[in-house]
Design a protein around this motif. Sequence first.
Motif, PDB file in Angstrom:
ATOM      1  N   LYS A 183       0.816  -1.214   0.000  1.00 32.97           N
ATOM      2  CA  LYS A 183       0.000   0.000   0.000  1.00 32.97           C
ATOM      3  C   LYS A 183       0.852   1.267   0.000  1.00 32.97           C
ATOM      4  O   LYS A 183       0.459   2.291  -0.562  1.00 32.97           O
ATOM      5  N   ILE A 184       1.997   1.193   0.675  1.00 37.84           N
ATOM      6  CA  ILE A 184       2.790   2.422   0.858  1.00 37.84           C
ATOM      7  C   ILE A 184       4.050   2.463  -0.020  1.00 37.84           C
ATOM      8  O   ILE A 184       4.858   3.382   0.117  1.00 37.84           O
ATOM      9  N   LYS A 185       4.198   1.485  -0.909  1.00 37.03           N
ATOM     10  CA  LYS A 185       5.455   1.427  -1.676  1.00 37.03           C
ATOM     11  C   LYS A 185       5.646   2.644  -2.587  1.00 37.03           C
ATOM     12  O   LYS A 185       6.776   2.985  -2.938  1.00 37.03           O
ATOM     13  N   ASP A 186       4.532   3.297  -2.956  1.00 36.06           N
ATOM     14  CA  ASP A 186       4.650   4.498  -3.784  1.00 36.06           C
ATOM     15  C   ASP A 186       4.917   5.754  -2.962  1.00 36.06           C
ATOM     16  O   ASP A 186       5.282   6.795  -3.513  1.00 36.06           O
ATOM     17  N   LEU A 187       4.756   5.650  -1.627  1.00 37.04           N
ATOM     18  CA  LEU A 187       4.932   6.807  -0.756  1.00 37.04           C
ATOM     19  C   LEU A 187       6.316   6.848  -0.114  1.00 37.04           C
ATOM     20  O   LEU A 187       6.828   7.927   0.195  1.00 37.04           O
ATOM     21  N   VAL A 188       6.909   5.700   0.127  1.00 38.17           N
ATOM     22  CA  VAL A 188       8.221   5.638   0.785  1.00 38.17           C
ATOM     23  C   VAL A 188       9.139   4.712  -0.009  1.00 38.17           C
ATOM     24  O   VAL A 188       8.688   3.753  -0.638  1.00 38.17           O
ATOM     25  N   GLN A 189      10.418   5.025   0.036  1.00 35.60           N
ATOM     26  CA  GLN A 189      11.386   4.172  -0.655  1.00 35.60           C
ATOM     27  C   GLN A 189      11.668   2.903   0.128  1.00 35.60           C
ATOM     28  O   GLN A 189      11.747   1.817  -0.443  1.00 35.60           O
ATOM     29  N   VAL A 190      11.836   3.056   1.447  1.00 36.68           N
ATOM     30  CA  VAL A 190      12.116   1.906   2.305  1.00 36.68           C
ATOM     31  C   VAL A 190      11.006   1.804   3.342  1.00 36.68           C
ATOM     32  O   VAL A 190      10.805   2.736   4.127  1.00 36.68           O
ATOM     33  N   PRO A 191      10.279   0.690   3.366  1.00 34.78           N
ATOM     34  CA  PRO A 191       9.198   0.544   4.363  1.00 34.78           C
ATOM     35  C   PRO A 191       9.759   0.423   5.779  1.00 34.78           C
ATOM     36  O   PRO A 191      10.750  -0.287   6.001  1.00 34.78           O
ATOM     37  N   ILE A 192       9.130   1.138   6.717  1.00 35.86           N
ATOM     38  CA  ILE A 192       9.561   1.106   8.123  1.00 35.86           C
ATOM     39  C   ILE A 192       8.393   0.605   8.965  1.00 35.86           C
ATOM     40  O   ILE A 192       7.279   1.118   8.861  1.00 35.86           O
ATOM     41  N   ILE A 193       8.665  -0.382   9.804  1.00 30.88           N
ATOM     42  CA  ILE A 193       7.638  -0.937  10.701  1.00 30.88           C
ATOM     43  C   ILE A 193       8.031  -0.589  12.128  1.00 30.88           C
ATOM     44  O   ILE A 193       9.172  -0.814  12.544  1.00 30.88           O
ATOM     45  N   LEU A 194       7.088  -0.036  12.877  1.00 31.11           N
ATOM     46  CA  LEU A 194       7.341   0.417  14.243  1.00 31.11           C
ATOM     47  C   LEU A 194       6.713  -0.554  15.233  1.00 31.11           C
ATOM     48  O   LEU A 194       5.520  -0.886  15.118  1.00 31.11           O
ATOM     49  N   THR A 195       7.523  -1.005  16.212  1.00 34.05           N
ATOM     50  CA  THR A 195       7.048  -1.978  17.201  1.00 34.05           C
ATOM     51  C   THR A 195       7.428  -1.504  18.598  1.00 34.05           C
ATOM     52  O   THR A 195       8.136  -0.509  18.763  1.00 34.05           O
ATOM     53  N   SER A 196       7.011  -2.259  19.588  1.00 38.30           N
ATOM     54  CA  SER A 196       7.463  -2.014  20.955  1.00 38.30           C
ATOM     55  C   SER A 196       8.881  -2.565  21.109  1.00 38.30           C
ATOM     56  O   SER A 196       9.283  -3.458  20.360  1.00 38.30           O
ATOM     57  N   PRO A 197       9.661  -2.042  22.078  1.00 39.94           N
ATOM     58  CA  PRO A 197      11.069  -2.461  22.198  1.00 39.94           C
ATOM     59  C   PRO A 197      11.259  -3.958  22.390  1.00 39.94           C
ATOM     60  O   PRO A 197      12.168  -4.548  21.818  1.00 39.94           O
ATOM     61  N   ILE A 198      10.408  -4.594  23.148  1.00 40.81           N
ATOM     62  CA  ILE A 198      10.616  -5.997  23.479  1.00 40.81           C
ATOM     63  C   ILE A 198      10.323  -6.928  22.305  1.00 40.81           C
ATOM     64  O   ILE A 198      10.802  -8.059  22.238  1.00 40.81           O
ATOM     65  N   VAL A 199       9.533  -6.439  21.350  1.00 41.39           N
ATOM     66  CA  VAL A 199       9.122  -7.281  20.219  1.00 41.39           C
ATOM     67  C   VAL A 199      10.020  -7.060  18.994  1.00 41.39           C
ATOM     68  O   VAL A 199      10.122  -7.936  18.135  1.00 41.39           O
ATOM     69  N   ARG A 200      10.678  -5.934  18.906  1.00 37.52           N
ATOM     70  CA  ARG A 200      11.374  -5.535  17.683  1.00 37.52           C
ATOM     71  C   ARG A 200      12.291  -6.602  17.127  1.00 37.52           C
ATOM     72  O   ARG A 200      12.238  -6.948  15.939  1.00 37.52           O
ATOM     73  N   ILE A 201      13.164  -7.153  17.957  1.00 32.10           N
ATOM     74  CA  ILE A 201      14.167  -8.095  17.472  1.00 32.10           C
ATOM     75  C   ILE A 201      13.531  -9.365  16.906  1.00 32.10           C
ATOM     76  O   ILE A 201      13.968  -9.898  15.884  1.00 32.10           O
ATOM     77  N   TYR A 202      12.446  -9.824  17.540  1.00 30.98           N
ATOM     78  CA  TYR A 202      11.812 -11.066  17.079  1.00 30.98           C
ATOM     79  C   TYR A 202      11.041 -10.836  15.783  1.00 30.98           C
ATOM     80  O   TYR A 202      11.053 -11.679  14.878  1.00 30.98           O
ATOM     81  N   PHE A 203      10.365  -9.687  15.691  1.00 27.92           N
ATOM     82  CA  PHE A 203       9.632  -9.398  14.456  1.00 27.92           C
ATOM     83  C   PHE A 203      10.600  -9.160  13.295  1.00 27.92           C
ATOM     84  O   PHE A 203      10.326  -9.556  12.161  1.00 27.92           O
ATOM     85  N   LYS A 204      11.743  -8.546  13.572  1.00 24.72           N
ATOM     86  CA  LYS A 204      12.747  -8.322  12.527  1.00 24.72           C
ATOM     87  C   LYS A 204      13.250  -9.646  11.973  1.00 24.72           C
ATOM     88  O   LYS A 204      13.372  -9.827  10.751  1.00 24.72           O
ATOM     89  N   LYS A 205      13.535 -10.590  12.855  1.00 24.38           N
ATOM     90  CA  LYS A 205      14.010 -11.898  12.396  1.00 24.38           C
ATOM     91  C   LYS A 205      12.937 -12.619  11.583  1.00 24.38           C
ATOM     92  O   LYS A 205      13.238 -13.325  10.619  1.00 24.38           O
ATOM     93  N   LEU A 206      11.674 -12.402  11.964  1.00 22.93           N
ATOM     94  CA  LEU A 206      10.574 -13.045  11.244  1.00 22.93           C
ATOM     95  C   LEU A 206      10.397 -12.451   9.850  1.00 22.93           C
ATOM     96  O   LEU A 206      10.316 -13.178   8.848  1.00 22.93           O
ATOM     97  N   VAL A 207      10.374 -11.125   9.761  1.00 16.74           N
ATOM     98  CA  VAL A 207      10.107 -10.476   8.486  1.00 16.74           C
ATOM     99  C   VAL A 207      11.308 -10.541   7.548  1.00 16.74           C
ATOM    100  O   VAL A 207      11.165 -10.445   6.324  1.00 16.74           O
TER     101      VAL A 207
END
Length: 681
Positions: free
Chosen positions: A627-651
Amino acid sequence: MKVFNNTVSAFVVGIIFLLIIPLPTWALDLMFILNLSVSFIILLTTMYIKESLEFSIFPSLLLITTLFRLGLNVSSTRKILTNHGDAGQVIRTFGAFVIQGNVIVGLVIFLIIVLVQFIVITKGSERVAEVSARFTLDAMPGKQMAIDADLSSGLIDEQQARDRRSKIQREADFFGSMDGASKFVKGDAIMSIIVTFINLIGGVIVGFINGDGTFQEIMNIYSTATVGDGLMSQIPALLISVATGMIVTRSASESNLNNDVAKQFLSQPIVLIMASLALASLTLIGFPPVQVLSVSISLFALGVILLRQTKPQLQTEEGLAPTEEITSEASFYKNIDNVYGLLNVEQIEMEFGYSLIPLVDEGSGGSFIDRVVMFRKQFALEMGMVVPSVRLKDSGQLNPNQYAIKFKGEQVAQGDILVDHYLALAPSDLEDTVDGIETVEPAFGIPAKWISEDKKIKAELAGYTLIDPTSVIITHLSEVIKKHAYELLTRQEVNNMLANLKKTNEMIVNDTIPSIVSVGELQKVLCNLLRESIPVRDLETILETLADYGTTVKDSDMLTEYVRQSLKRTISHRFAEAGQLKVISLDANVENTIMASVKKVENGSYLALDPKTIQSIISVTSKEIDKIKDLVQVPIILTSPIVRIYFKKLVDQFYPDTVVLSFNEIDTNIQIQALGSIAIS
């Protein structure tokens, strides 16, 4: 040697005066003897040097000696025509010795010498110099690449590389100069013939005017002087011409010409024996037997002597030629250090097809190496890490227009370049109006075209972005290095970074390394940051954070998360645009699902989601990113601190270029704009 600093200049000025000021006969004799001596010295010098550059002044010397001979010609001609044919004892003696009472014989000998020099030696030397100059220039790119490769691999240092580059440039200059200087010898031969006719015809005319005797006496006087003068100029000219041929045909060797001839010409004794037998057979057809057999017996005896000297060596090597090589190689690798030398791999290596060599060769005007140096500087300022040296070499396995990028011996990327074209990138809303060769921009995978030089202006006016071939390669190399920077950060480089930090803050280094975290653990943290394009330039803040949490936290991934939060200003400035961060948020239910699936182990933790949940999360993430690929060059996903590392490894398994940030990594003055949310029912 300072006494001789101005000798050459004074000598050249003196030669100019020879054309104007009459010389007494004794001085003219001295000059002729000096000319002959210099010619002998030059010839012998060319025979004793090992390579041409040892006598690099030869082209200039050739000009000076040619000018000297012409000056002597003018002076001797003046003496012949004004002094009743007497131009000194040297000319008179040489002329009388050669003519021996027969003018025609003397003139014929003189013409033969001139023609031999002009047609045979000078013509051949001129051609060899021309070909050598062209081949030397053609070989320069390959030689430059070899020097750069040796420098990158550490086989030579900067000073040795500069010396080698200077030698290559001097070789090209030398053979280029020889190509032109050989024309001096050619012109000198022509001038000698002209001067000879002037002396003879002019002398006869002057003799009649002055009443020097009968026609026969006048011819005798002036022909002797003419031939003597001609030979005294042509014998040195012949020596110089031979020296010219010697120096342009002289290849690099470990010895001089005398030793090389003795070693190579006599290296096959059986050839001498066969030649002696063939020569002896000539007596059967009427050749003089005494002379033929003398030479034949001498060759046979020399061949037998040499054969006996080499026989023990031949017996030792008989049937063992391959074994000798293997044994020698085996002896070399008995030293285990030599075996370890085979294990070395280059950190970064680039291979080029032969058509691309001019782009990277400094001698051909290529700026690639300078561009790599500037990229290394920019990368150090931007990311805080020094990129290793890039080894450059040509490759016969690649297509002529291809290049390949290797990390630690393995290829990670390659591309195709058209040297005489520009890479044209068209704006998305522009109609394709310029003809070219369809291709893909190698760094970012953007559709593009290669267009020729004649279409450059048209493409620029049409709105295309044009990139020259060198910039295409540099951009590709820089993007590959940025993507794989974490692979290049070795422990040695970490130690270098720590040593650099010690210059300004030795205490933080000594307090943290290795008492709280080891160099290896620091390397893991830095690699984790580089893997997600986080600069590690602020090493002082990184060490302070590790010193705070390293005593209680031993998981390098969790330590990295604390470091990221300390670097929030750096992270925010890196990914925010104009103080604004456009993100996709992660729904609280998804975060709870992820955290419920985290399994703790002794050395860390891992995510244990079932495949169905993973598919659901990735499916929703994919839709939101689209949905946002035409608006931003690099997609950024914002998470809570405790979840960030696990979601990064997943995605990362599905969208490796996606940036995942936590709220604690965003600076307070950054405005967050949510463009979507990842939620599953």
